[in-house]
Design a protein around this motif. Structure first.
Motif, PDB file in Angstrom:
ATOM      1  N   TYR A  17       0.840  -1.182   0.000  1.00  0.00           N
ATOM      2  CA  TYR A  17       0.000   0.000   0.000  1.00  0.00           C
ATOM      3  C   TYR A  17       0.884   1.245   0.000  1.00  0.00           C
ATOM      4  CZ  TYR A  17      -3.486  -3.354   1.747  1.00  0.00           C
ATOM      5  OH  TYR A  17      -4.308  -4.433   1.922  1.00  0.00           O
ATOM      6  N   SER A  18       0.362   2.326  -0.539  1.00  0.00           N
ATOM      7  CA  SER A  18       1.115   3.576  -0.584  1.00  0.00           C
ATOM      8  C   SER A  18       1.631   3.936   0.803  1.00  0.00           C
ATOM      9  CB  SER A  18       0.229   4.706  -1.113  1.00  0.00           C
ATOM     10  OG  SER A  18      -0.193   4.423  -2.427  1.00  0.00           O
ATOM     11  N   HIS A  66       5.397   2.689 -10.861  1.00  0.00           N
ATOM     12  CA  HIS A  66       5.241   2.657  -9.405  1.00  0.00           C
ATOM     13  C   HIS A  66       4.854   1.270  -8.915  1.00  0.00           C
ATOM     14  CE1 HIS A  66       0.737   2.592  -9.235  1.00  0.00           C
ATOM     15  NE2 HIS A  66       0.854   3.165 -10.414  1.00  0.00           N
ATOM     16  N   HIS A  67       5.366   0.927  -7.728  1.00  0.00           N
ATOM     17  CA  HIS A  67       5.090  -0.394  -7.165  1.00  0.00           C
ATOM     18  C   HIS A  67       4.168  -0.335  -5.951  1.00  0.00           C
ATOM     19  CE1 HIS A  67       8.202   0.089  -3.916  1.00  0.00           C
ATOM     20  NE2 HIS A  67       8.757   0.873  -4.838  1.00  0.00           N
ATOM     21  N   GLU A 131       0.044   6.428  -5.832  1.00  0.00           N
ATOM     22  CA  GLU A 131      -1.407   6.432  -5.681  1.00  0.00           C
ATOM     23  C   GLU A 131      -1.902   7.567  -4.781  1.00  0.00           C
ATOM     24  OE1 GLU A 131      -3.255   4.870  -7.517  1.00  0.00           O
ATOM     25  OE2 GLU A 131      -2.381   2.948  -8.091  1.00  0.00           O
ATOM     26  N   VAL A 132      -1.021   8.130  -3.971  1.00  0.00           N
ATOM     27  CA  VAL A 132      -1.410   9.240  -3.091  1.00  0.00           C
ATOM     28  C   VAL A 132      -0.658  10.523  -3.429  1.00  0.00           C
ATOM     29  CG1 VAL A 132      -2.122   7.745  -1.195  1.00  0.00           C
ATOM     30  CG2 VAL A 132       0.257   8.484  -1.317  1.00  0.00           C
ATOM     31  N   SER A 133       0.081  10.512  -4.545  1.00  0.00           N
ATOM     32  CA  SER A 133       0.908  11.669  -4.939  1.00  0.00           C
ATOM     33  C   SER A 133       1.769  12.136  -3.772  1.00  0.00           C
ATOM     34  CB  SER A 133       0.026  12.823  -5.442  1.00  0.00           C
ATOM     35  OG  SER A 133      -0.739  12.429  -6.554  1.00  0.00           O
ATOM     36  N   MET A 300      -4.519  10.545 -13.559  1.00  0.00           N
ATOM     37  CA  MET A 300      -3.240  11.145 -13.171  1.00  0.00           C
ATOM     38  C   MET A 300      -2.209  10.082 -12.884  1.00  0.00           C
ATOM     39  SD  MET A 300      -4.021  14.476 -10.900  1.00  0.00           S
ATOM     40  CE  MET A 300      -2.281  14.840 -11.059  1.00  0.00           C
ATOM     41  N   SER A 301      -0.938  10.469 -12.976  1.00  0.00           N
ATOM     42  CA  SER A 301       0.189   9.584 -12.690  1.00  0.00           C
ATOM     43  C   SER A 301       1.342  10.431 -12.166  1.00  0.00           C
ATOM     44  CB  SER A 301       0.617   8.849 -13.964  1.00  0.00           C
ATOM     45  OG  SER A 301       1.254   9.754 -14.871  1.00  0.00           O
ATOM     46  N   ASP A 302       2.501   9.806 -12.001  1.00  0.00           N
ATOM     47  CA  ASP A 302       3.677  10.552 -11.568  1.00  0.00           C
ATOM     48  C   ASP A 302       4.189  11.514 -12.622  1.00  0.00           C
ATOM     49  OD1 ASP A 302       4.007   9.836  -8.917  1.00  0.00           O
ATOM     50  OD2 ASP A 302       5.187   8.054  -9.369  1.00  0.00           O
TER      51      ASP A 302
END
Length: 348
Positions: A17-18, A66-67, A131-133, A300-302
């Motif tokens: 999890y983030s 992202h993992h 996932e949470v920026s 959205m993404s990184d």
């Protein structure tokens, strides 16, 4: 191929999890070291490595995915942490978003790791908190990894080419009035002042429109005012969700908003920027030569935290992300590896 499916299965089986991705970061670092990568770097739960013949005088391509994962959605019919292959589908949390991209980009990086005389350096960054920026994700390593020329960001796009992505601002607004008794002609109702500004957010059209997205989208999503029925409220608070296109910066949109409304406007952040890459860029041209289509991504993404041109592309489908019984086809991972290698071959 087999070793990358096994890596994806290990990622699925390891909760990440983030902000809780330590174990998958350990796993990825060990995998790279085990495949002969000489220097594997780590900050927080971010793992990155450079190709063996990295040359500081050359431009650098960032390969990023992202993992971390969201928590399992309601309705799973199987164990989200038990990787299972059924009819060519690999089920498990994070299989599609974005484990398939993580292992496919890793395979492409290792394919070129020992290569000589490349036109670009390659830098693989497998990061957390997407996932949470979160601020301890990719944003935290940008000062460490050095200058970048452009980026390939791995997300499930059906291997089509997302050449632009909306940015996001959340605005907290406060309209001010004066309190008074509701039974008498007293006070200055802050709700009425807020309504004028809310109507502006509803009707305003920004002059510049994006070829991919159209106009900037603003939506008032929360309104709060008043303490009791017989008191004219002196303050009305409301929140606006703003999706910024590639035709504006967040700062430009914020300035226009403040120019037109009377309420105080406080952005929670301006860091989640719109992103894009020119449709004529060689990496985009390489993808189009493979028969892939370009589009503007609504998710959205990184990319939002990068300041260089970036292309979002990867195996899997966005519609499967964050859903119960998430899966990716094994053939999609195979195709992802092949496409990343082909894209890089065209520019390296």
């Amino acid at each position: 191929m087999k070793r990358y499916i096994e890596l994806l299965e290990q990622l699925i089986a390891t909760p990440s999890y983030s902000r809780e991705e330590k174990m998958t970061a350990d796993l990825l670092a060990a995998f790279l070291t085990g495949r002969g990568v000489a220097e594997v770097h780590r900050l927080h739960n971010n793992v990155w490595a450079r190709n063996r013949r990295f040359d500081p005088s050359k431009p650098t391509i960032l390969l990023n995915s992202h993992h971390d994962t969201v928590k399992p959605a309601a309705g799973w019919s199987r164990d989200p942490f038990l990787p299972e292959v059924v009819d060519g589908k690999l089920y498990g949390l994070g299989s599609n978003d974005a484990g398939a991209s993580v292992v496919s980009l890793t395979a492409a990086f290792l394919h070129f790791y020992e290569a000589e005389d490349l036109k670009y350096n390659l830098l693989l960054a497998l990061t957390g908190e997407e996932e949470v920026s979160g601020q301890n994700g990719i944003e935290s390593i940008l000062p460490e990894i050095g200058p970048l020329d452009f980026a390939i960001v791995g997300e499930p796009t059906g291997l089509h080419l997302a050449i632009a992505e909306r940015g996001l601002m959340v605005l907290d607004c406060v309209a001010h009035g004066k309190p008074g008794h509701a039974a008498r002609d007293e006070g200055d109702n802050a709700i009425y002042r807020a309504m004028e500004d809310i109507d502006w957010f509803r009707t305003y059209r920004f002059p510049k429109e994006s070829a991919l997205f159209g106009g900037v989208k603003m939506s008032v999503t929360i309104v709060s005012a008043g303490t009791q029925h017989n008191v004219v409220p002196a303050e009305c608070r409301f929140t606006v969700d703003v999706r910024v296109t590639d035709r504006y910066t967040n700062e430009e949109v914020l300035a226009i908003v403040r120019e037109h409304v009377r309420s105080d406007v406080f952005p929670r952040s301006t860091r989640l920027k719109p992103s894009s890459i020119d449709a004529s860029h060689p990496i985009v041209a390489a993808g189009m030569a493979l028969g892939r289509q370009t589009f503007g991504s609504p998710t959205m993404s990184d990319q939002a935290l990068l300041s260089v041109p970036s292309l979002k592309v990867g195996p899997g489908e966005s519609a499967r992300s964050h859903t119960a019984d998430e899966f990716v086809y094994l053939k999609e991972v195979e195709e992802g590896i092949a496409q990343y290698i082909a894209l890089l071959n065209a520019v390296l």
